[in-house]
Motif scaffolding. Structure first.
Motif, PDB file in Angstrom:
ATOM      1  N   VAL A   1      11.961 -36.617  47.979  1.00 45.32           N
ATOM      2  CA  VAL A   1      11.320 -37.653  47.408  1.00 45.32           C
ATOM      3  C   VAL A   1      11.460 -38.716  48.180  1.00 45.32           C
ATOM      4  O   VAL A   1      10.104 -39.454  48.065  1.00 45.32           O
ATOM      5  N   LEU A   2      12.200 -39.241  48.682  1.00 46.13           N
ATOM      6  CA  LEU A   2      12.562 -40.565  49.289  1.00 46.13           C
ATOM      7  C   LEU A   2      11.647 -40.324  50.693  1.00 46.13           C
ATOM      8  O   LEU A   2      10.890 -41.388  50.892  1.00 46.13           O
ATOM      9  N   ILE A   3      11.681 -39.265  51.242  1.00 45.23           N
ATOM     10  CA  ILE A   3      10.825 -39.238  52.466  1.00 45.23           C
ATOM     11  C   ILE A   3       9.291 -39.098  52.078  1.00 45.23           C
ATOM     12  O   ILE A   3       8.462 -39.727  52.729  1.00 45.23           O
ATOM     13  N   LEU A   4       8.993 -38.603  51.140  1.00 40.74           N
ATOM     14  CA  LEU A   4       7.661 -38.585  50.690  1.00 40.74           C
ATOM     15  C   LEU A   4       7.023 -39.950  50.099  1.00 40.74           C
ATOM     16  O   LEU A   4       6.122 -40.285  50.714  1.00 40.74           O
ATOM     17  N   ALA A   5       7.872 -40.599  49.538  1.00 45.71           N
ATOM     18  CA  ALA A   5       7.629 -42.269  49.158  1.00 45.71           C
ATOM     19  C   ALA A   5       7.514 -43.054  50.405  1.00 45.71           C
ATOM     20  O   ALA A   5       6.651 -43.796  50.501  1.00 45.71           O
TER      21      ALA A   5
ATOM     22  N   VAL B   1      20.330 -31.608  56.543  1.00 47.18           N
ATOM     23  CA  VAL B   1      19.508 -32.329  57.417  1.00 47.18           C
ATOM     24  C   VAL B   1      17.945 -31.740  57.141  1.00 47.18           C
ATOM     25  O   VAL B   1      17.184 -32.146  56.574  1.00 47.18           O
ATOM     26  N   VAL B   2      17.958 -30.365  57.325  1.00 46.13           N
ATOM     27  CA  VAL B   2      16.750 -29.564  57.179  1.00 46.13           C
ATOM     28  C   VAL B   2      16.246 -29.658  55.821  1.00 46.13           C
ATOM     29  O   VAL B   2      15.122 -29.779  55.398  1.00 46.13           O
ATOM     30  N   ASN B   3      17.195 -29.284  54.804  1.00 49.27           N
ATOM     31  CA  ASN B   3      16.859 -29.220  53.476  1.00 49.27           C
ATOM     32  C   ASN B   3      16.470 -30.654  52.917  1.00 49.27           C
ATOM     33  O   ASN B   3      15.939 -30.554  51.944  1.00 49.27           O
ATOM     34  N   ALA B   4      16.607 -31.669  53.591  1.00 49.34           N
ATOM     35  CA  ALA B   4      16.109 -32.970  53.100  1.00 49.34           C
ATOM     36  C   ALA B   4      14.711 -33.290  53.386  1.00 49.34           C
ATOM     37  O   ALA B   4      14.226 -33.880  52.825  1.00 49.34           O
ATOM     38  N   LEU B   5      14.311 -32.198  54.205  1.00 48.36           N
ATOM     39  CA  LEU B   5      12.744 -32.392  54.635  1.00 48.36           C
ATOM     40  C   LEU B   5      11.953 -31.428  53.503  1.00 48.36           C
ATOM     41  O   LEU B   5      12.256 -30.318  53.319  1.00 48.36           O
TER      42      LEU B   5
ATOM     43  N   ILE C   1       4.633 -31.066  45.827  1.00 45.49           N
ATOM     44  CA  ILE C   1       5.070 -30.956  44.325  1.00 45.49           C
ATOM     45  C   ILE C   1       6.332 -30.361  44.248  1.00 45.49           C
ATOM     46  O   ILE C   1       7.297 -30.841  43.379  1.00 45.49           O
ATOM     47  N   GLY C   2       6.877 -29.547  45.177  1.00 46.71           N
ATOM     48  CA  GLY C   2       8.115 -28.826  45.125  1.00 46.71           C
ATOM     49  C   GLY C   2       9.196 -29.851  45.092  1.00 46.71           C
ATOM     50  O   GLY C   2      10.230 -29.662  44.469  1.00 46.71           O
ATOM     51  N   ALA C   3       9.056 -30.903  45.847  1.00 47.32           N
ATOM     52  CA  ALA C   3      10.105 -31.987  46.071  1.00 47.32           C
ATOM     53  C   ALA C   3      10.528 -32.526  44.424  1.00 47.32           C
ATOM     54  O   ALA C   3      11.589 -32.713  44.194  1.00 47.32           O
ATOM     55  N   PHE C   4       9.308 -32.634  43.762  1.00 45.19           N
ATOM     56  CA  PHE C   4       9.668 -33.334  42.393  1.00 45.19           C
ATOM     57  C   PHE C   4       9.978 -32.222  41.501  1.00 45.19           C
ATOM     58  O   PHE C   4      10.939 -32.407  40.479  1.00 45.19           O
ATOM     59  N   ALA C   5       9.574 -31.042  41.589  1.00 47.42           N
ATOM     60  CA  ALA C   5       9.923 -30.009  40.829  1.00 47.42           C
ATOM     61  C   ALA C   5      11.309 -29.547  40.896  1.00 47.42           C
ATOM     62  O   ALA C   5      12.176 -29.236  40.012  1.00 47.42           O
TER      63      ALA C   5
END
Length: 500
Positions: free
Chosen positions: A164-168, A144-148, A153-157
Motif C-alpha cells: 500500500v505504501l508503494i502504491l501511495a 523484497v519481491v512480496n513488498a511489490l 486492489i489486492g494490496a488493500f484486500a
C-alpha cells in the motif's frame, strides 16, 4: 453565584462516560477478574478482541494510503519524501540492532536459563508447529519481491502495508507530475476520504473497552498467573531490558528534538493502554497517526515512517528474540561462543524484518536462528511457548514507542516537525483545531449533562456550546474555513467550561 462541587459518584460517572482511558482501565481490571474467577467462561470471549482488531485492520490500509498521498502532494517534493524514507531506514536499523545487543548483553549477565538442564527430547515440538501453522519466514529476496504489489486492489484486500505504501508513493508522485490543473478533483477527494476514515475510527474506538475486556479475560483464563512464577527470571529480565531501551529512546528523543518521552507517553496513554489490553499495536495505529500529526509531525513523515516501522522497526521483538535465543541455549546446556552470538545478531537482523502479520513469527525467527547456529536443537524453542503471550505487553510498548520516537526523530532530521506545536501539545496546552481533533479521535465532547455539574450559568451555556461547536466543525470541515471564520465558537467556549 459560587460553583457547586459535583459529588464523587457524578464525577466518576462523567469520567467513565467521557474518558477512553478510564473505560479501558476498568475493562482491563474486569477482564483480569473474569479470567481468574471463571477461566472456562473467559476462553469463550476471544471473539470480542479479535472482532475489534479485524475492524481496525479494515481501515488501516486505506488510511495509510490517504495520509501518504496527501502528504506527498501537499509537500510538493518527492525527493524530500525519498530522503525521509532513507533516513527512516537508517534509524530503524540502528535502533533494532541496539535492541538486539542490549538483549544479548542482558542475557549474558543474568543467565536466565542457567540451571534448568532441560532435555530437548522431552519437549513437545508439535505445539510450535501449531503456533506457526507450519509456515516459515520469507527470505530477504522473497521479502523484497512480496513488498511489490501485483494488484492495486489486492494490496488493500491482503492488508499489505508495504504494498500500500508503494502504491501511495506512485499515486502521490503522479499527482505531483500532473499538477492540480489536470486533476483538480483527485486530491480533495482523497482528503475527504481521509476524514471519513478518521470518523470511522472514532466509531470503532467506542468498542475498545469491550475488546480489552475480552482479550484480557482470555489471556488470564488460558495461561493463568502461575506461568509468571515459572518464568519469573526471564520475564523480569525482558521487562528490565525493555525499560533500559526505552530510557535510551527517551535520551535520544530529548537530544534530537528536545521533547520529553514521558510527556509523550502521557499524551498517548489511552492508546498505550488499549495496545496493552489487546496485545496489538495495529489496534492503535490510526489514532497514533492522528495524534502524531496533531503534535506537529508533517503528514508525509507520519504516513511513511510509522507504517514502515511496523515491518522494519520491531524493537521489542528484537529484544525478546535475542534474550530468548540465549535463554533456550542456556536451558539445554549449550554455551554459545562470542562468534556464535555475533552470528545470532546477524541472523536476527535479517529474520526480525518483515515479521509483522505472520502467525508465530517469533518462533519462526527463533527456529531459523537455532538452525543457523547448528548447536541449539530446534525443538528447544518450545520452552518459550508458555511465556510468549506474557511478553506481548513488553513487545507492544517497546515497538510502539520505538516507532513514535522514530517519527519525531526523522521528522526533525528532515525539517518536517513543528517543535513549538509539539511542545504545546505535549504540555497539554490548547492549540488551534483541538476540538476538531478530539472529535475525529473519538475522545468525546462535552454535553449538557456534563456541564450541569458545574454551575447554573454553565447549564444554560452548555447546549449553546454543543450546538455551536457542531455547526462550526461542520462548516469548517465542508468549507475549509479558518478558526477566525467561526467567532461563535470562541464566544461559546468563553461561556462554558471545557471538559477534557
Amino acid at each position: 453565584m459560587p460553583q457547586s462541587v459535583p459529588s464523587l459518584p457524578r464525577r466518576v460517572a462523567r469520567m467513565l462516560r467521557t474518558s477512553l482511558f478510564a473505560q479501558v482501565a476498568c475493562a482491563l481490571v474486569l477482564g483480569i477478574l473474569v479470567g481468574k474467577l471463571w477461566p472456562d467462561v473467559a476462553t469463550d470471549l476471544q471473539p470480542l478482541g479479535d472482532g475489534f482488531i479485524r475492524l481496525i485492520k479494515t481501515i488501516i490500509s486505506p488510511l495509510v494510503f490517504c495520509v501518504v498521498v496527501v502528504g506527498i502532494a501537499k509537500a510538493g517534493d518527492l525527493k524530500a519524501f525519498g530522503r525521509i524514507g532513507l533516513k527512516a531506514l537508517i534509524w530503524f536499523e540502528v535502533a533494532s540492532t541496539l535492541a538486539l545487543l542490549i538483549g544479548l548483553l542482558a542475557a549474558n549477565i543474568v543467565q536466565p536459563g542457567s540451571g534448568m538442564n532441560v532435555d530437548p527430547a522431552t519437549l513437545d515440538t508439535s505445539a510450535v508447529d501449531a503456533k506457526t501453522g507450519g509456515g516459515s519466514l520469507p527470505s530477504t529476496t522473497e521479502f523484497v519481491v512480496n513488498a511489490l504489489p501485483t494488484s492495486f486492489i489486492g494490496a488493500f484486500a491482503e492488508n499489505s502495508l508495504l504494498q500500500v505504501l508503494i502504491l501511495a508513493c506512485l499515486v502521490g508522485a503522479a499527482l505531483l507530475h500532473l499538477g492540480h490543473t489536470k486533476v483538480p478533483q483527485v486530491l480533495p477527494a482523497i482528503e475527504q476520504a481521509q476524514e471519513i476514515i478518521f470518523a470511522i475510527v472514532g466509531f470503532v474506538m467506542r468498542l475498545a473497552p469491550i475488546a480489552v475486556f475480552g482479550a484480557m479475560a482470555v489471556l488470564i483464563g488460558q495461561y493463568g498467573l502461575g506461568v509468571i512464577e515459572t518464568y519469573a527470571k526471564l520475564i523480569i529480565l525482558c521487562y528490565a531490558a525493555a525499560a533500559l531501551f526505552i530510557a535510551l529512546l527517551a535520551v535520544a528523543l530529548k537530544v534530537v528534538t528536545g521533547l520529553s518521552l514521558w510527556k509523550f507517553l502521557r499524551y498517548i496513554r489511552e492508546e498505550m493502554l488499549l495496545a496493552l489490553g489487546t496485545a496489538s499495536t495495529e489496534s492503535v495505529m490510526p489514532r497514533v497517526m492522528q495524534k502524531l500529526r496533531k503534535a506537529g509531525a508533517r503528514d508525509d513523515a507520519v504516513g511513511l515512517v510509522l507504517p514502515t516501522g511496523y515491518s522494519f522497526n520491531l524493537d521489542g521483538a528484537s529484544l525478546y528474540l535475542s534474550i530468548g535465543t540465549l535463554f533456550i541455549s542456556q536451558a539445554v546446556g549449550v554455551d554459545l561462543s562470542l562468534g556464535q552470538q555475533i552470528t545470532v545478531v546477524l541472523v536476527l537482523m535479517l529474520t526480525s524484518k518483515g515479521m509483522a502479520g505472520i502467525p508465530g513469527s517469533a518462533f519462526l525467527a527463533l527456529s531459523a536462528t537455532a538452525s543457523s547456529l547448528g548447536a541449539i536443537p530446534a525443538g528447544a524453542v518450545a520452552l518459550l511457548l508458555g511465556v510468549d503471550r506474557i511478553m506481548d505487553s513488553m513487545r507492544v510498548v517497546t515497538n510502539l514507542l520505538g516507532n513514535c520516537v522514530a517519527v519525531f526523530a526523522v521528522s526533525r532530521w528532515e525539517g518536517a516537525l513543528d517543535i513549538e506545536r509539539a511542545k504545546k501539545v505535549l504540555n497539554g496546552e490548547h492549540v488551534s483545531g483541538e476540538e476538531e481533533d478530539a472529535q475525529s479521535l473519538g475522545l468525546g465532547v462535552p454535553d449538557a449533562s456534563d456541564a450541569s455539574d458545574a454551575s447554573d450559568e454553565a447549564k444554560e451555556a452548555a447546549p449553546v456550546t454543543q450546538g455551536t461547536h457542531a455547526a462550526a466543525g461542520t462548516a469548517r470541515t465542508s468549507q475549509g474555513l479558518p478558526d477566525s471564520a467561526v467567532p461563535a465558537q470562541s464566544a461559546a467556549k468563553e461561556s462554558a467550561p471545557e471538559a477534557h
